[in-house]
Design a protein around this motif. Structure first.
Motif, PDB file in Angstrom:
ATOM      1  N   TRP A  61       0.839  -1.198   0.000  1.00  0.00           N
ATOM      2  CA  TRP A  61       0.000   0.000   0.000  1.00  0.00           C
ATOM      3  C   TRP A  61       0.878   1.254   0.000  1.00  0.00           C
ATOM      4  O   TRP A  61       0.594   2.216  -0.712  1.00  0.00           O
ATOM      5  N   ALA A  62       1.961   1.229   0.806  1.00  0.00           N
ATOM      6  CA  ALA A  62       2.847   2.393   0.920  1.00  0.00           C
ATOM      7  C   ALA A  62       3.456   2.780  -0.421  1.00  0.00           C
ATOM      8  O   ALA A  62       3.748   3.945  -0.663  1.00  0.00           O
ATOM      9  N   ARG A  63       3.649   1.825  -1.316  1.00  0.00           N
ATOM     10  CA  ARG A  63       4.229   2.105  -2.630  1.00  0.00           C
ATOM     11  C   ARG A  63       3.286   2.907  -3.519  1.00  0.00           C
ATOM     12  O   ARG A  63       3.711   3.510  -4.492  1.00  0.00           O
ATOM     13  N   GLN A  64       1.998   2.935  -3.183  1.00  0.00           N
ATOM     14  CA  GLN A  64       1.004   3.727  -3.918  1.00  0.00           C
ATOM     15  C   GLN A  64       0.541   4.932  -3.106  1.00  0.00           C
ATOM     16  O   GLN A  64       0.451   6.024  -3.625  1.00  0.00           O
ATOM     17  N   GLY A  65       0.197   4.692  -1.833  1.00  0.00           N
ATOM     18  CA  GLY A  65      -0.307   5.744  -0.967  1.00  0.00           C
ATOM     19  C   GLY A  65      -1.697   6.185  -1.375  1.00  0.00           C
ATOM     20  O   GLY A  65      -2.345   5.553  -2.217  1.00  0.00           O
ATOM     21  N   PRO A  66      -2.174   7.282  -0.790  1.00  0.00           N
ATOM     22  CA  PRO A  66      -3.490   7.804  -1.149  1.00  0.00           C
ATOM     23  C   PRO A  66      -3.460   8.417  -2.558  1.00  0.00           C
ATOM     24  O   PRO A  66      -2.390   8.679  -3.101  1.00  0.00           O
ATOM     25  N   ARG A  67      -4.615   8.656  -3.095  1.00  0.00           N
ATOM     26  CA  ARG A  67      -4.736   9.128  -4.475  1.00  0.00           C
ATOM     27  C   ARG A  67      -3.913  10.394  -4.765  1.00  0.00           C
ATOM     28  O   ARG A  67      -3.333  10.538  -5.833  1.00  0.00           O
ATOM     29  N   GLN A  68      -3.859  11.324  -3.815  1.00  0.00           N
ATOM     30  CA  GLN A  68      -3.163  12.595  -4.041  1.00  0.00           C
ATOM     31  C   GLN A  68      -1.640  12.471  -4.005  1.00  0.00           C
ATOM     32  O   GLN A  68      -0.928  13.366  -4.435  1.00  0.00           O
ATOM     33  N   ALA A  69      -1.133  11.376  -3.471  1.00  0.00           N
ATOM     34  CA  ALA A  69       0.319  11.205  -3.304  1.00  0.00           C
ATOM     35  C   ALA A  69       0.982  10.779  -4.607  1.00  0.00           C
ATOM     36  O   ALA A  69       0.352  10.226  -5.503  1.00  0.00           O
ATOM     37  N   ARG A  70       2.286  11.068  -4.680  1.00  0.00           N
ATOM     38  CA  ARG A  70       3.133  10.513  -5.740  1.00  0.00           C
ATOM     39  C   ARG A  70       4.328   9.885  -5.036  1.00  0.00           C
ATOM     40  O   ARG A  70       5.207  10.569  -4.526  1.00  0.00           O
ATOM     41  N   VAL A  71       4.334   8.573  -4.972  1.00  0.00           N
ATOM     42  CA  VAL A  71       5.409   7.861  -4.279  1.00  0.00           C
ATOM     43  C   VAL A  71       6.493   7.529  -5.289  1.00  0.00           C
ATOM     44  O   VAL A  71       6.253   6.835  -6.269  1.00  0.00           O
ATOM     45  N   ASP A  72       7.689   8.067  -5.057  1.00  0.00           N
ATOM     46  CA  ASP A  72       8.829   7.796  -5.939  1.00  0.00           C
ATOM     47  C   ASP A  72       9.596   6.549  -5.505  1.00  0.00           C
ATOM     48  O   ASP A  72      10.114   5.816  -6.333  1.00  0.00           O
ATOM     49  N   ARG A  73       9.682   6.349  -4.191  1.00  0.00           N
ATOM     50  CA  ARG A  73      10.512   5.252  -3.681  1.00  0.00           C
ATOM     51  C   ARG A  73      10.108   4.922  -2.250  1.00  0.00           C
ATOM     52  O   ARG A  73       9.751   5.813  -1.484  1.00  0.00           O
ATOM     53  N   VAL A  74      10.166   3.638  -1.903  1.00  0.00           N
ATOM     54  CA  VAL A  74       9.965   3.198  -0.524  1.00  0.00           C
ATOM     55  C   VAL A  74      11.156   2.324  -0.154  1.00  0.00           C
ATOM     56  O   VAL A  74      11.388   1.288  -0.781  1.00  0.00           O
ATOM     57  N   ASP A  75      11.935   2.761   0.816  1.00  0.00           N
ATOM     58  CA  ASP A  75      13.045   1.959   1.338  1.00  0.00           C
ATOM     59  C   ASP A  75      12.529   1.165   2.530  1.00  0.00           C
ATOM     60  O   ASP A  75      11.985   1.747   3.465  1.00  0.00           O
ATOM     61  N   VAL A  76      12.687  -0.139   2.484  1.00  0.00           N
ATOM     62  CA  VAL A  76      12.191  -1.012   3.548  1.00  0.00           C
ATOM     63  C   VAL A  76      13.373  -1.751   4.163  1.00  0.00           C
ATOM     64  O   VAL A  76      14.188  -2.331   3.452  1.00  0.00           O
ATOM     65  N   SER A  77      13.447  -1.735   5.476  1.00  0.00           N
ATOM     66  CA  SER A  77      14.480  -2.487   6.188  1.00  0.00           C
ATOM     67  C   SER A  77      13.855  -3.130   7.415  1.00  0.00           C
ATOM     68  O   SER A  77      12.736  -2.796   7.808  1.00  0.00           O
ATOM     69  N   ASP A  78      14.577  -4.073   8.009  1.00  0.00           N
ATOM     70  CA  ASP A  78      14.085  -4.696   9.230  1.00  0.00           C
ATOM     71  C   ASP A  78      14.062  -3.666  10.339  1.00  0.00           C
ATOM     72  O   ASP A  78      14.995  -2.867  10.478  1.00  0.00           O
ATOM     73  N   GLY A  79      12.998  -3.685  11.126  1.00  0.00           N
ATOM     74  CA  GLY A  79      12.862  -2.761  12.244  1.00  0.00           C
ATOM     75  C   GLY A  79      13.412  -3.360  13.513  1.00  0.00           C
ATOM     76  O   GLY A  79      14.138  -4.349  13.501  1.00  0.00           O
ATOM     77  N   THR A  80      12.996  -2.781  14.624  1.00  0.00           N
ATOM     78  CA  THR A  80      13.449  -3.239  15.934  1.00  0.00           C
ATOM     79  C   THR A  80      12.851  -4.591  16.263  1.00  0.00           C
ATOM     80  O   THR A  80      11.959  -5.078  15.585  1.00  0.00           O
ATOM     81  N   ASP A  81      13.314  -5.158  17.321  1.00  0.00           N
ATOM     82  CA  ASP A  81      12.835  -6.454  17.792  1.00  0.00           C
ATOM     83  C   ASP A  81      11.308  -6.440  17.914  1.00  0.00           C
ATOM     84  O   ASP A  81      10.747  -5.545  18.534  1.00  0.00           O
ATOM     85  N   PRO A  82      10.608  -7.417  17.339  1.00  0.00           N
ATOM     86  CA  PRO A  82       9.148  -7.405  17.402  1.00  0.00           C
ATOM     87  C   PRO A  82       8.567  -7.482  18.808  1.00  0.00           C
ATOM     88  O   PRO A  82       7.405  -7.202  18.991  1.00  0.00           O
ATOM     89  N   ARG A  83       9.367  -7.818  19.790  1.00  0.00           N
ATOM     90  CA  ARG A  83       8.848  -7.884  21.156  1.00  0.00           C
ATOM     91  C   ARG A  83       8.589  -6.500  21.741  1.00  0.00           C
ATOM     92  O   ARG A  83       8.190  -6.376  22.881  1.00  0.00           O
ATOM     93  N   THR A  84       8.811  -5.430  20.947  1.00  0.00           N
ATOM     94  CA  THR A  84       8.496  -4.090  21.425  1.00  0.00           C
ATOM     95  C   THR A  84       7.001  -3.931  21.646  1.00  0.00           C
ATOM     96  O   THR A  84       6.589  -3.100  22.422  1.00  0.00           O
ATOM     97  N   ALA A  85       6.186  -4.687  20.944  1.00  0.00           N
ATOM     98  CA  ALA A  85       4.733  -4.745  21.136  1.00  0.00           C
ATOM     99  C   ALA A  85       4.082  -3.372  21.226  1.00  0.00           C
ATOM    100  O   ALA A  85       3.758  -2.888  22.299  1.00  0.00           O
ATOM    101  N   PHE A  86       3.901  -2.746  20.088  1.00  0.00           N
ATOM    102  CA  PHE A  86       3.178  -1.476  20.028  1.00  0.00           C
ATOM    103  C   PHE A  86       1.709  -1.731  20.339  1.00  0.00           C
ATOM    104  O   PHE A  86       1.198  -2.809  20.115  1.00  0.00           O
ATOM    105  N   SER A  87       1.041  -0.696  20.811  1.00  0.00           N
ATOM    106  CA  SER A  87      -0.403  -0.835  20.993  1.00  0.00           C
ATOM    107  C   SER A  87      -1.053   0.152  20.035  1.00  0.00           C
ATOM    108  O   SER A  87      -0.957   1.354  20.215  1.00  0.00           O
ATOM    109  N   GLY A  88      -1.634  -0.360  18.969  1.00  0.00           N
ATOM    110  CA  GLY A  88      -2.267   0.475  17.962  1.00  0.00           C
ATOM    111  C   GLY A  88      -1.280   1.001  16.940  1.00  0.00           C
ATOM    112  O   GLY A  88      -0.088   0.658  16.944  1.00  0.00           O
TER     113      GLY A  88
END
Length: 95
Positions: A61-88
């Motif tokens: 989805w991020a590679r397209q974004g909302p209709r008004q956006a123009r996405v040129d590039r999305v850099d994706v890398s591994d994030g922090t340890d998944p045990r960080t457990a965000f809420s929402g």
């Protein structure tokens, strides 16, 4: 099911086009947790945690974004340890 975390940097016309709010809605619909924020250089940054399938769908989805956006590039890398457990999935202040 295993959880993964991905860090995204999104470049293009991605500020002032409802990108962060749209990503928040998409992440919540997919059950992905984490955050999204504008960056001072004009890009958008996000950290997404969830199942590999859900995070993968958010990245696509991020590679397209909302209709008004123009996405040129999305850099994706591994994030922090998944045990960080965000809420929402939230919008953070510009950094």
């Amino acid at each position: 099911m295993p959880t993964i975390v991905k860090h995204l940097l999104i470049f293009g016309r991605v500020q002032g086009v409802y990108y962060r709010a749209s990503m928040t809605e998409q992440a919540q619909a997919l059950g992905v947790t984490g955050w999204v924020r504008n960056r001072l250089d004009g890009s958008v940054e996000a950290l997404a945690e969830g199942t590999p399938q859900a995070v993968g769908q958010l990245v696509e989805w991020a590679r397209q974004g909302p209709r008004q956006a123009r996405v040129d590039r999305v850099d994706v890398s591994d994030g922090t340890d998944p045990r960080t457990a965000f809420s929402g999935f939230v919008q953070r202040p510009t950094a």
